[in-house]
Structure formats: C-alpha cells, structure tokens
Design an enzyme around this catalytic site. Structure first.
Site, PDB file in Angstrom:
ATOM      1  N   LYS A 131      36.929  18.571  22.160  1.00  0.00           N
ATOM      2  CA  LYS A 131      37.110  19.897  22.755  1.00  0.00           C
ATOM      3  C   LYS A 131      36.779  21.026  21.778  1.00  0.00           C
ATOM      4  O   LYS A 131      36.514  22.147  22.186  1.00  0.00           O
ATOM      5  CB  LYS A 131      38.516  20.027  23.299  1.00  0.00           C
ATOM      6  CG  LYS A 131      38.731  19.046  24.451  1.00  0.00           C
ATOM      7  CD  LYS A 131      40.027  19.229  25.142  1.00  0.00           C
ATOM      8  CE  LYS A 131      40.140  18.328  26.361  1.00  0.00           C
ATOM      9  NZ  LYS A 131      40.394  16.918  25.999  1.00  0.00           N
TER      10      LYS A 131
HETATM   11  C1  LIG Z   1      40.331  16.024  26.949  1.00  0.00           C
HETATM   12  C2  LIG Z   1      40.050  14.681  26.468  1.00  0.00           C
HETATM   13  C3  LIG Z   1      39.450  13.741  27.289  1.00  0.00           C
HETATM   14  C4  LIG Z   1      39.108  14.010  28.744  1.00  0.00           C
HETATM   15  O1  LIG Z   1      38.202  15.072  28.888  1.00  0.00           O
HETATM   16  P1  LIG Z   1      37.763  15.608  30.317  1.00  0.00           P
HETATM   17  O2  LIG Z   1      37.514  17.057  30.179  1.00  0.00           O
HETATM   18  O3  LIG Z   1      38.894  15.276  31.196  1.00  0.00           O
HETATM   19  O4  LIG Z   1      36.557  14.888  30.683  1.00  0.00           O
HETATM   20  C5  LIG Z   1      39.148  12.505  26.753  1.00  0.00           C
HETATM   21  N1  LIG Z   1      39.461  12.200  25.471  1.00  0.00           N
HETATM   22  C6  LIG Z   1      40.051  13.077  24.661  1.00  0.00           C
HETATM   23  C7  LIG Z   1      40.382  12.685  23.273  1.00  0.00           C
HETATM   24  C8  LIG Z   1      40.349  14.353  25.122  1.00  0.00           C
HETATM   25  O5  LIG Z   1      40.918  15.232  24.301  1.00  0.00           O
END
Ligand SMILES: *Cc1c(COP(=O)(O)O)cnc(C)c1O
Length: 453
Positions: free
Chosen positions: A111
C-alpha cells in the site's frame, strides 16, 4: 483528462479534484472518462525507464492538470523512502515463477506504493490552493499504516484512521499508533472492518460535513491509489523475459479487489497480460464470484492474513461499471439492489482474464513452509495465499504484498525462524497512542470535528 463517477450523477472532474474528493458526491467511484492506450511502441520506450520515471510517464496520461516537472518531483519524493534500489524488484524463484516484491516501502506493504504518492499529492494540493485537508480512512491493517506514513507530519493535513480494535496484527497496530506525530489519529473501532467501512461511507455521504472539513478518503476507493498500483504491474511486465510476457498470469492476494483491479485496468489499456488469479483467504467472496458468477456477502471470519479479511470489496463497483458496458444507470440499480439483498449475479464478465483460488486459514503455515523448503524464500501470510494453487506450467508473477517481518508469529510457527526488520524493532520501544471510538457515524463525526485542521 476528466474523471467520471460510476453512478453518473456527479460532475466530471480533473485529476487533482477527483483525487481530493475521493468518493464521488453521488456515492460512486471515479474512473477515467476513457482508458488511454499503450501500444507496443510506447511500451518498448517505457522499458528503459527506472521506477519513478515509469510512474511519472504512466501518470502523464491521467494527471494532465499537474505540470510535468511538478509531477516528476512528487513521484521522486514518493519513492525515495523505499529501501530497495529497484523499488519493486522482480525476483525469480524458478524459470517461470517470479515474485514481485512490493514490501520495500516505509510500512513494508504494497500500500506504500499508492499512499506515499497520495500523501505528496495532498501536500501539493494544500500548498497550491492554500487550504488544509482532513483525510479519513478505514483500514483492516496495512492501509492505515501506509496512509499515516504518507502524511506523517505534513503541514496543513490531519489524518483519521478507523480500524477494528483487536483485529489487526500487533505490529500493524504499532505502525499506526506509535508514530509520534500530532496530525495522526488512529481510531480503534468496536466491530469489524466492514462496520468501520459502513460508518465511513455514511460520513462521506454527509455532504455538509464533508465540505466543512475538506474531508478526503484515503481507502482503496481513491482513484490515485488504483492508478499508482497499475505502475508496478507495468514495471513487472516490462522486466519479464519477453517470451513470457503475453502468457503471464499475475497472482494477486486480494480482499478489496483494489490490487487486482489495477492490473486488469492496465490490461484494458492495451498491455497484453494473459490474466489474473484472484487469491483470497478464507473470506472468499471474490473466489465465489469468479468461480460461480455470484457475488454474495457473508460474515467476515478473522484470519492469519488480516488485511484480506473483507467481504464487501469496495472496488468491485469499478469492475461492475465496465461489466455493464459503462452504464451508470445500471450501476445505480445494481448497487441499490445489492445493498438490500447482499447478492448480485454477474451475467457476462471477462471470464477469460480471471481465475481464482481460496486459501483456508489452516493451510497458510503449511504453504509458507512449502515455499521455504522449495525455494528458500519466506513469504508473509497474505502472499502465502497466492501460492495455494500454483500452476507450474503457466508463467506467473506472484505479488508479495507484505514483508514477512510484519507477521513474525505465523512465520515462526511455519518455519521456525522469526524474520525481523529494523523499522519494526524501533516501534516496539515506543508508547501506543490510540483513540477508542464506537463504530457509529455520529461518534466519529464528533471526534473529527474536535480535531480537524
Ligand atoms: C491490503 C492488503 C491486501 C489486499 O489488498 P486489496 O486492496 O484488498 O486487493 C493484501 N495483502 C496485504 C499485505 C495488504 O496489506
């Protein structure tokens, strides 16, 4: 370039306004009016660029209201804090299997790619317009940490992050609550991530409140996030052996459909990717969708991959929009029906581009061990879900969404070692500062009113 709402009842906005607004005023999500196309010649030219330059080149097609030099500077700043020189290294485990490491940013999860950039876009906007901005988001773990790090100490901004108390990993909580910056408010909500998300939607639907406090959404519905995520798919695709490119399947651990949507949109922009595997944990609404065509909400069952403990995938509406031939009237109808019934049946979605897998919680430690034994490579519990049903015949790129050191207990149980990371060790020495709040829009509004900039 203008951005329109999936529900068709909001004005089209330029890039900066769409980013600042987050959720469209009609309750829909912003999308580019038309998807730009990247023909083979453009892609060949892009193969020479390093990550920040590639990101800037990609965004030029969208962020047409920010001048090139400014945008280059914002992008350079966004990726300067990453600890790997390649930003998103593509690591081969076998000839046909690569891991795209998306965990070298400041909070060690993918993210950061979007939220570092979003933080800098917000700061730029505050400066350019002489305004303050209050950012509000809900998180199942990593979004909150990444959003907070994107805005940490930035003048003219405050950030309010709702998270389900007791349901995020302890180190994820520390990444939100030990930051020692006075513009950061982690709000521990009684309830699940979906409860927090529901309260957030209600607050964003309150136009007067939103305008009064210049609120912006930072969760995965923000357009800039989806676009920033397109870039690492593009980077990986350009770095694959040429013979594998058209055949490649990206395997994406997902809950909110944000990550995989970005890849699919890039494919719609003319990048010849074979397809995507939607890899869920036991909260498998997306697995059921892509195997049966039925999208049906169920209860959330907390798992070892907590950032994917989601049932209502907020980015689903963007996908839906394309699947009803971009008819906003149909989107409104379907979303209204879905809100009351909790079910929607897809008639004709892009089946060719998607496969899906599901990973029961009990399988996760075994998968981590198998990947370690086979490849000498440690994956975090989210990334492990992507290895649940690996097809060795197909060239694949697994998106590694978090650093294993964020989930030391599960890793220790699986392979007997405790991965560490310096940035996390420092947090363990700091006090936790969090604000318990009921999962009700009124209580949250009051909290914000008292502290907004
Ligand atoms: C947020 C997150 C996901 C899922 O991401 P999406 O936006 O739901 O596709 C998967 N793995 C990690 C480590 C995350 O922080």
């Amino acid at each position: 370039m203008k951005f329109i709402s999936t529900r068709g009842q909001a004005d089209a906005l330029g890039f900066s306004d769409a980013v600042a607004t987050g959720l469209a005023p009609d309750g829909g999500l912003f999308l580019p009016e038309e998807l730009p196309q990247f023909p083979a010649a453009d892609l060949a030219a892009m193969a020479e660029l390093d990550y920040p330059k590639l990101c800037a080149a990609f965004f030029r097609r969208f962020a047409t209201d920010i001048n090139d030099a400014t945008f280059d500077r914002l992008v350079a700043k966004s990726y300067a804090g990453f600890s790997h020189p390649e930003i998103a290294p593509l690591v081969p485990l076998t000839d046909k299997l690569h891991v795209l490491e998306l965990f070298h940013g400041p909070t060690l999860a993918f993210k950061d790619f979007a939220l570092q950039l979003l933080g800098n876009l917000y700061e730029h906007q505050c400066e350019a317009r002489g305004q303050t901005i209050n950012v509000l988001g809900a998180t199942s773990g990593d979004t909150g940490a990444a959003a907070i790090h994107g805005l940490l100490g930035k003048p003219g901004t405050a950030i309010f992050i709702l998270y389900p108390d007791g349901r995020v990993a302890p180190l994820q909580e520390r990444q939100m609550t030990c930051m020692q910056a006075d513009n950061v408010y982690p709000m521990a909500i009684e309830g699940s991530f979906d409860d927090a998300q529901a309260a957030l939607k209600e607050i964003f639907a309150d136009q007067a409140f939103r305008i009064e406090h210049r609120l912006s959404a930072v969760n995965s519905i923000n357009l800039a996030r989806v676009l920033a995520q397109c870039v690492y798919y593009l980077s990986a695709w350009l770095r694959l052996p040429a013979a594998q490119r058209d055949n490649v399947e990206f395997v994406v651990p997902t809950g909110n459909f944000g990550n995989v949507l970005a890849g699919w949109m890039l494919q719609q922009m003319g990048v010849p990717i074979h397809g995507f595997k939607v890899a869920t944990n036991q909260n498998d609404i997306l697995h059921r969708l892509f195997t049966t065509g039925e999208y049906r909400v169920d209860r959330v069952a907390p798992s070892l991959a907590p950032s994917m403990d989601i049932q209502v995938a907020s980015n689903f509406e963007r996908f839906l929009y394309y699947n009803v031939d971009r008819d906003p009237g149909r989107v409104r109808e379907i979303m209204a029906t879905f809100k009351t019934t909790g079910v929607y049946r897809f008639e004709n979605f892009d089946r060719d581009s998607f496969s899906a897998s599901r990973c029961a919680d009990a399988e996760i430690p075994g998968i981590i061990k198998r990947v370690y034994d086979n490849h000498g490579y440690v994956v975090d519990p989210h990334t492990a879900c992507a290895f649940a049903e690996h097809d060795p015949a197909r060239p694949s790129v697994v998106l590694a969404t978090a650093h294993p050191a964020k989930f030391p207990d599960t890793i220790k149980r699986a392979v007997g070692i405790s991965p560490k990371h310096d940035s996390l060790e420092i947090l363990k020495t700091r006090p936790v500062v969090k604000h318990p709040v009921a999962a009700q829009a009124d209580a949250i509004r009051q909290f914000i009113r008292d502290r907004a900039v």
